[in-house]
Structure formats: C-alpha cells, structure tokens
Design an enzyme around this catalytic site. Structure first.
Site, PDB file in Angstrom:
ATOM      1  CG  HIS A  71      -0.263  -0.162   2.521  1.00 61.93           C
ATOM      2  ND1 HIS A  71       0.113  -1.400   2.986  1.00 61.93           N
ATOM      3  CD2 HIS A  71       0.131   0.725   3.467  1.00 61.93           C
ATOM      4  CE1 HIS A  71       0.694  -1.272   4.159  1.00 61.93           C
ATOM      5  NE2 HIS A  71       0.729   0.014   4.477  1.00 61.93           N
TER       6      HIS A  71
ATOM      7  CG  HIS B 241       0.810   5.310   4.231  1.00 62.02           C
ATOM      8  ND1 HIS B 241       0.027   5.163   5.360  1.00 62.02           N
ATOM      9  CD2 HIS B 241       1.613   4.214   4.200  1.00 62.02           C
ATOM     10  CE1 HIS B 241       0.367   4.044   5.981  1.00 62.02           C
ATOM     11  NE2 HIS B 241       1.325   3.449   5.293  1.00 62.02           N
TER      12      HIS B 241
HETATM   13  P1  5GP Z   1       1.834   0.393   7.303  1.00 63.96           P
HETATM   14  O1  5GP Z   1       2.294   0.520   8.723  1.00 63.96           O
HETATM   15  O2  5GP Z   1       1.732  -1.074   6.968  1.00 63.96           O
HETATM   16  O3  5GP Z   1       2.625   1.176   6.318  1.00 63.96           O
HETATM   17  O4  5GP Z   1       0.395   1.035   7.240  1.00 63.96           O
HETATM   18  C1  5GP Z   1      -0.769   0.348   7.546  1.00 63.96           C
HETATM   19  C2  5GP Z   1      -1.827   1.404   7.727  1.00 63.96           C
HETATM   20  O5  5GP Z   1      -3.066   0.742   7.781  1.00 63.96           O
HETATM   21  C3  5GP Z   1      -1.691   2.219   9.014  1.00 63.96           C
HETATM   22  O6  5GP Z   1      -1.556   3.592   8.694  1.00 63.96           O
HETATM   23  C4  5GP Z   1      -2.965   1.900   9.784  1.00 63.96           C
HETATM   24  O7  5GP Z   1      -3.478   3.041  10.442  1.00 63.96           O
HETATM   25  C5  5GP Z   1      -3.893   1.394   8.711  1.00 63.96           C
HETATM   26  N1  5GP Z   1      -4.867   0.408   9.148  1.00 63.96           N
HETATM   27  C6  5GP Z   1      -4.682  -0.603  10.019  1.00 63.96           C
HETATM   28  N2  5GP Z   1      -5.800  -1.338  10.139  1.00 63.96           N
HETATM   29  C7  5GP Z   1      -6.709  -0.788   9.316  1.00 63.96           C
HETATM   30  C8  5GP Z   1      -8.074  -1.108   8.995  1.00 63.96           C
HETATM   31  O8  5GP Z   1      -8.662  -2.048   9.503  1.00 63.96           O
HETATM   32  N3  5GP Z   1      -8.686  -0.288   8.091  1.00 63.96           N
HETATM   33  C9  5GP Z   1      -8.062   0.766   7.512  1.00 63.96           C
HETATM   34  N4  5GP Z   1      -8.761   1.484   6.638  1.00 63.96           N
HETATM   35  N5  5GP Z   1      -6.787   1.100   7.801  1.00 63.96           N
HETATM   36  C10 5GP Z   1      -6.123   0.333   8.672  1.00 63.96           C
END
Ligand code: 5GP
Length: 140
Positions: free
Chosen positions: A102, A104
């Site tokens: 993903h 951001h």
């Molecule tokens: P990462 O740390 O993997 O780069 O980002 C994962 C993102 O997913 C985080 O910013 C977190 O807030 C978001 N996130 C975690 N669980 C969920 C969820 O159940 N739904 C949504 N929409 N975002 C989520």
C-alpha cells in the site's frame, strides 16, 4: 515474507471488512486510513496479492502508483494542503504493519506535525466525511 491472505487489506478487498472507499478500478482500491496521521490520509492498494514493493507484480505496481497519483491530487485539492507526502513501507523493520502493498497519501502543512503512525482510531463519521471530500475532488 510469505503473503498472508488473512491480512486486513485482503479482507477489505474480499468485502469481509468495511472501509471508507474513495476510488476503485479493475486493479486498485483507495480508502481512508482508519488511524489517520492527518485529515484525509488515504491508502492505495493493488487488488493483486503482494506484501510489498518487491514481491508485487510490476503491472500491479504500475496500476497502484497511477492511482496514487490521482489520489495525491485529489487529497491536495480536497484539503487545500500545500504539500502531500507519499509513503510506502516494506517489512516490520521499516515500520510496515499491514503486509499487503500500500501507498499512504498524507496532506502536509508547514508547522503541523504528523500524528503517530497506526495509532489513534478516527471516528467513523469523520472518516466518512473525509472520504466524501476526496471523492468530490476526484469527480471535480
Ligand atoms: P503500514 O504501517 O503497513 O505502512 O500502514 C498500515 C496502515 O493501515 C496504518 O496507517 C494503519 O493506520 C492502517 N490500518 C490498520 N488497520 C486498518 C483497517 O482495519 N482499516 C483501515 N482502513 N486502515 C487500517
């Protein structure tokens, strides 16, 4: 790392968990981050499986970055932010917490710090309203 089809974003893609969707096409989905680091923090994912940038197919990655570009413009327009940050993490050591690729998209203003990463759940009505703002900017 092996891809786990039980991860949260795979479950969102299968419709097993809800999300505040802002955009979808054949290859990608964009939705509000549930723990936003700023208003209108949006996530963009490919529909194809891959934990991060290295094990996701080039086709899926290209589609995802093309959607990320659209969303970055829409988030900037929706919020009026002068800056937009695009982040993509690979591996827990890099801070990744959900293991489906993903990007951001986070709007930035001078002098306003980001909220903490993946902490502090936003109210559903705020997420819904922000999704509508980004959707309206995409349509405009
Ligand atoms: P990462 O740390 O993997 O780069 O980002 C994962 C993102 O997913 C985080 O910013 C977190 O807030 C978001 N996130 C975690 N669980 C969920 C969820 O159940 N739904 C949504 N929409 N975002 C989520």
């Amino acid at each position: 790392m092996t891809y786990d089809p039980g991860n949260i974003f795979a479950r969102i893609l299968r419709g097993e968990l809800p999300c505040h969707k802002v955009y979808e096409d054949d290859a990608t989905l964009a939705f509000m981050d549930i723990m936003p680091q700023a208003d209108c923090h949006t996530l963009i994912i490919p529909k194809n499986a891959g934990t991060g940038i290295i094990d996701t197919s080039t086709d899926a990655l290209q589609a995802t970055i093309a959607t990320t570009q659209k969303i970055a413009a829409a988030v900037k327009a929706a919020t009026g932010a002068p800056g937009v940050m695009v982040i993509q993490l690979n591996g827990s050591e890099a801070g990744q917490t959900v293991f489906h690729l993903h990007f951001h998209v986070i709007p930035r203003w001078a002098g306003i710090d980001l909220k903490f990463h993946a902490r502090g759940m936003e109210a559903p009505d705020v997420l819904k309203a922000n999704a509508e703002r980004v959707k309206a900017a995409l349509a405009g």
